[in-house]
Scaffold this motif. Structure first.
Motif, PDB file in Angstrom:
ATOM      1  N   PHE A  56       0.835  -1.214   0.000  1.00 33.84           N
ATOM      2  CA  PHE A  56       0.000   0.000   0.000  1.00 33.84           C
ATOM      3  C   PHE A  56       0.867   1.261   0.000  1.00 33.84           C
ATOM      4  N   MET A  57       1.874   1.302   0.871  1.00 33.18           N
ATOM      5  CA  MET A  57       2.707   2.504   0.984  1.00 33.18           C
ATOM      6  C   MET A  57       4.135   2.287   0.485  1.00 33.18           C
ATOM      7  N   ASP A  58       4.665   1.103   0.698  1.00 33.05           N
ATOM      8  CA  ASP A  58       6.111   0.905   0.519  1.00 33.05           C
ATOM      9  C   ASP A  58       6.473   0.582  -0.930  1.00 33.05           C
ATOM     10  N   VAL A 132       0.819  12.496  16.017  1.00 21.89           N
ATOM     11  CA  VAL A 132      -0.047  12.685  14.838  1.00 21.89           C
ATOM     12  C   VAL A 132       0.581  12.058  13.597  1.00 21.89           C
ATOM     13  N   ARG A 133       1.917  12.044  13.554  1.00 22.88           N
ATOM     14  CA  ARG A 133       2.576  11.296  12.469  1.00 22.88           C
ATOM     15  C   ARG A 133       2.740   9.863  12.969  1.00 22.88           C
ATOM     16  N   TRP A 134       1.618   9.157  13.077  1.00 29.75           N
ATOM     17  CA  TRP A 134       1.617   7.891  13.795  1.00 29.75           C
ATOM     18  C   TRP A 134       2.358   6.776  13.075  1.00 29.75           C
ATOM     19  N   CYS A 135       2.584   6.923  11.763  1.00 34.36           N
ATOM     20  CA  CYS A 135       3.174   5.798  11.018  1.00 34.36           C
ATOM     21  C   CYS A 135       4.572   5.451  11.531  1.00 34.36           C
ATOM     22  N   SER A 136       5.428   6.456  11.766  1.00 38.04           N
ATOM     23  CA  SER A 136       6.794   6.159  12.215  1.00 38.04           C
ATOM     24  C   SER A 136       6.779   5.429  13.549  1.00 38.04           C
ATOM     25  N   ALA A 137       5.906   5.885  14.465  1.00 40.20           N
ATOM     26  CA  ALA A 137       5.871   5.276  15.792  1.00 40.20           C
ATOM     27  C   ALA A 137       5.235   3.889  15.732  1.00 40.20           C
ATOM     28  N   LEU A 139       4.494   1.842  13.216  1.00 39.74           N
ATOM     29  CA  LEU A 139       4.903   0.821  12.245  1.00 39.74           C
ATOM     30  C   LEU A 139       6.399   0.535  12.266  1.00 39.74           C
ATOM     31  N   LYS A 140       7.162   1.354  12.983  1.00 40.98           N
ATOM     32  CA  LYS A 140       8.616   1.120  13.018  1.00 40.98           C
ATOM     33  C   LYS A 140       9.136   1.130  14.456  1.00 40.98           C
ATOM     34  N   ILE A 141       9.108   2.308  15.097  1.00 43.95           N
ATOM     35  CA  ILE A 141       9.767   2.457  16.407  1.00 43.95           C
ATOM     36  C   ILE A 141       9.145   1.518  17.450  1.00 43.95           C
ATOM     37  N   THR A 231      15.250   6.523   0.665  1.00 43.10           N
ATOM     38  CA  THR A 231      14.379   5.354   0.500  1.00 43.10           C
ATOM     39  C   THR A 231      13.455   5.283   1.692  1.00 43.10           C
ATOM     40  N   SER A 232      12.433   6.120   1.678  1.00 44.76           N
ATOM     41  CA  SER A 232      11.386   5.951   2.679  1.00 44.76           C
ATOM     42  C   SER A 232      10.254   5.237   1.955  1.00 44.76           C
ATOM     43  N   CYS A 233       9.025   5.255   2.471  1.00 41.08           N
ATOM     44  CA  CYS A 233       7.934   4.639   1.726  1.00 41.08           C
ATOM     45  C   CYS A 233       7.823   5.299   0.345  1.00 41.08           C
ATOM     46  N   LEU A 234       7.436   4.532  -0.663  1.00 46.95           N
ATOM     47  CA  LEU A 234       7.201   5.118  -1.987  1.00 46.95           C
ATOM     48  C   LEU A 234       6.145   6.225  -1.883  1.00 46.95           C
ATOM     49  N   SER A 235       5.109   5.983  -1.087  1.00 47.20           N
ATOM     50  CA  SER A 235       4.041   6.994  -0.924  1.00 47.20           C
ATOM     51  C   SER A 235       4.230   7.762   0.379  1.00 47.20           C
ATOM     52  N   CYS A 236       5.451   8.111   0.718  1.00 46.01           N
ATOM     53  CA  CYS A 236       5.689   8.780   2.005  1.00 46.01           C
ATOM     54  C   CYS A 236       4.872  10.069   2.106  1.00 46.01           C
ATOM     55  N   ILE A 237       4.266  10.280   3.254  1.00 46.11           N
ATOM     56  CA  ILE A 237       3.454  11.480   3.474  1.00 46.11           C
ATOM     57  C   ILE A 237       4.270  12.763   3.307  1.00 46.11           C
ATOM     58  N   PHE A 238       5.593  12.652   3.414  1.00 47.09           N
ATOM     59  CA  PHE A 238       6.463  13.818   3.252  1.00 47.09           C
ATOM     60  C   PHE A 238       6.854  14.063   1.790  1.00 47.09           C
ATOM     61  N   GLY A 239       6.315  13.266   0.866  1.00 44.12           N
ATOM     62  CA  GLY A 239       6.734  13.358  -0.533  1.00 44.12           C
ATOM     63  C   GLY A 239       6.637  14.778  -1.091  1.00 44.12           C
ATOM     64  N   GLY A 321      11.489  13.371   3.567  1.00 40.94           N
ATOM     65  CA  GLY A 321      11.177  12.152   4.298  1.00 40.94           C
ATOM     66  C   GLY A 321      10.946  12.492   5.743  1.00 40.94           C
ATOM     67  N   PRO A 322      10.783  11.461   6.554  1.00 43.90           N
ATOM     68  CA  PRO A 322      10.502  11.696   7.956  1.00 43.90           C
ATOM     69  C   PRO A 322      11.566  12.569   8.608  1.00 43.90           C
ATOM     70  N   THR A 323      11.119  13.493   9.451  1.00 43.92           N
ATOM     71  CA  THR A 323      12.079  14.407  10.069  1.00 43.92           C
ATOM     72  C   THR A 323      12.477  13.917  11.446  1.00 43.92           C
TER      73      THR A 323
HETATM   74  S1  SF4 Z   1       8.486   6.695   5.333  1.00 43.05           S
HETATM   75 FE1  SF4 Z   1       6.950   8.354   5.473  1.00 43.05          FE
HETATM   76  S2  SF4 Z   1       4.938   7.340   5.238  1.00 43.05           S
HETATM   77 FE2  SF4 Z   1       6.469   5.727   5.608  1.00 43.05          FE
HETATM   78  S3  SF4 Z   1       6.366   5.383   7.786  1.00 43.05           S
HETATM   79 FE3  SF4 Z   1       7.980   6.901   7.493  1.00 43.05          FE
HETATM   80  S4  SF4 Z   1       7.002   8.932   7.629  1.00 43.05           S
HETATM   81 FE4  SF4 Z   1       5.375   7.369   7.414  1.00 43.05          FE
END
Ligand code: SF4
Length: 323
Positions: A56-58, A132-137, A139-141, A231-239, A321-323
């Motif tokens: 979906f995102m990656d 609020v940027r819940w994806c990093s927390a 799905l990763k951290i 190389t963050s997600c292909l559909s990264c919200i920071f795109g 990408g993610p900050t």
């Molecule tokens: S790469 Fe972008 S969309 Fe993917 S988890 Fe990190 S901040 Fe979220």
């Protein structure tokens, strides 16, 4: 070596969090350089943003690329993920967040999944604030921390957990410590779980990162060959607009899917623009169709090492990408 370089002999486990991107690749190469005699302790961890389900995102190729690098360097790789990945978490409505699954040398472990009910029904918001940027927390951290807390391998032992954030990337990352106690550490607790978190490339420039990759002649992730600086997600919200225009060029269905959810949530993936606005504001990178095809496959059979190594198109480019 710097004064924060740990003594590798002190640790039973050396884990490199490996996204497939240049900074975490440099972490792996740097550790192998510094600690050849401790190589047998090194393992790679990759967190699957989309879980084991639909992409979906990656980048579809990322999982296979990471495995190819691990195999080429003779180090084990373990994947971990939140069940249902990004999409399930985004669509969560009056239900708990999903379980975390982690691969280990002795099989999969799981944790969580029984928390309070909650509702998202929106994309993560572009912010340095991880609530609020819940994806990093989510799905990763948190996935990494859950596996560290659940796998008994880490009890009564010392673990070095390595990530590739660099100060140059953002002011938020500049404030990260080079070495600190990991959030999953319980060295003084009943389980004696000692975990240090080291960021070996925190003070490095991008030039130093590419120099080390060149020294090992490692073929970078296909995203870099397509012009992406990260190389963050292909559909990264920071795109950036140019990145979204490139996504439209290589995977137009993905843009349609995002537009569908923006309508459904009445909330855009960007703070003010719709995904179509973002695409329209950008200019696609000059895409090499061969690399576009490689990036969109779920297997990777390109060479991991290149005889004729050169900088990819994305080096020193836009690195949103993610900050
Ligand atoms: S790469 Fe972008 S969309 Fe993917 S988890 Fe990190 S901040 Fe979220």
């Amino acid at each position: 070596m710097t004064e924060t370089t740990p003594n590798f002999a002190d640790y039973e486990h050396i884990i490199v969090a490996f996204s497939g991107g240049k900074d975490s690749l440099a972490c792996l190469l740097h550790v192998l350089d510094l600690a050849p005699e401790d190589r047998h302790k090194v393992e790679l961890w990759h967190h699957l943003v989309d879980g084991r389900g639909d992409n979906f995102m990656d980048w579809p190729v990322t999982e296979a690329y990471c495995r190819a690098v691990a195999v080429a360097f003779g180090v084990p790789i373990y994947y971990s993920w939140k069940e249902g990945g990004f999409k399930r978490e985004m669509l969560r409505q009056d239900m708990p967040t999903a379980r975390t699954i982690g691969e280990t040398p002795s099989g999969n472990i799981q944790s969580g999944g029984n928390g309070p009910d909650g509702t998202r029904l929106k994309f993560p918001q572009v912010s340095a604030n991880l609530s609020v940027r819940w994806c990093s927390a989510y799905l990763k951290i948190d996935v990494a921390a859950s596996v560290l807390r659940t796998d008994p391998r880490f009890e009564d032992s010392k673990t070095l957990f390595i990530t590739g954030e660099r100060a140059e990337e953002s002011s938020a990352r500049a404030r990260y410590a080079e070495i600190e106690v990991h959030r999953a550490d319980r060295r003084n607790g009943r389980k004696g779980r000692h975990i240090d978190h080291w960021r070996p490339v925190h003070g490095w420039s991008e030039k130093q990162i590419w120099k080390l990759i060149e020294t090992y002649r490692v073929n970078p992730h296909p995203a870099y060959w397509l012009g992406f600086g990260r190389t963050s997600c292909l559909s990264c919200i920071f795109g950036s607009p140019n990145q979204w225009a490139t996504v439209q060029r290589i995977d137009p269905d993905r843009i349609e899917r995002i537009a569908y959810y923006e309508d459904r949530f009445d909330c855009t993936i960007h703070r003010t623009d719709t995904i179509q606005d973002r695409v329209a504001k950008g200019t696609a990178y000059r895409v090499d169709d061969r690399y576009a095809a490689i990036a969109m496959q779920d297997y990777y059979d390109e060479p991991v090492f290149l005889d004729d190594w050169k900088l990819p198109a994305g080096a020193f480019g836009e690195s949103c990408g993610p900050t």
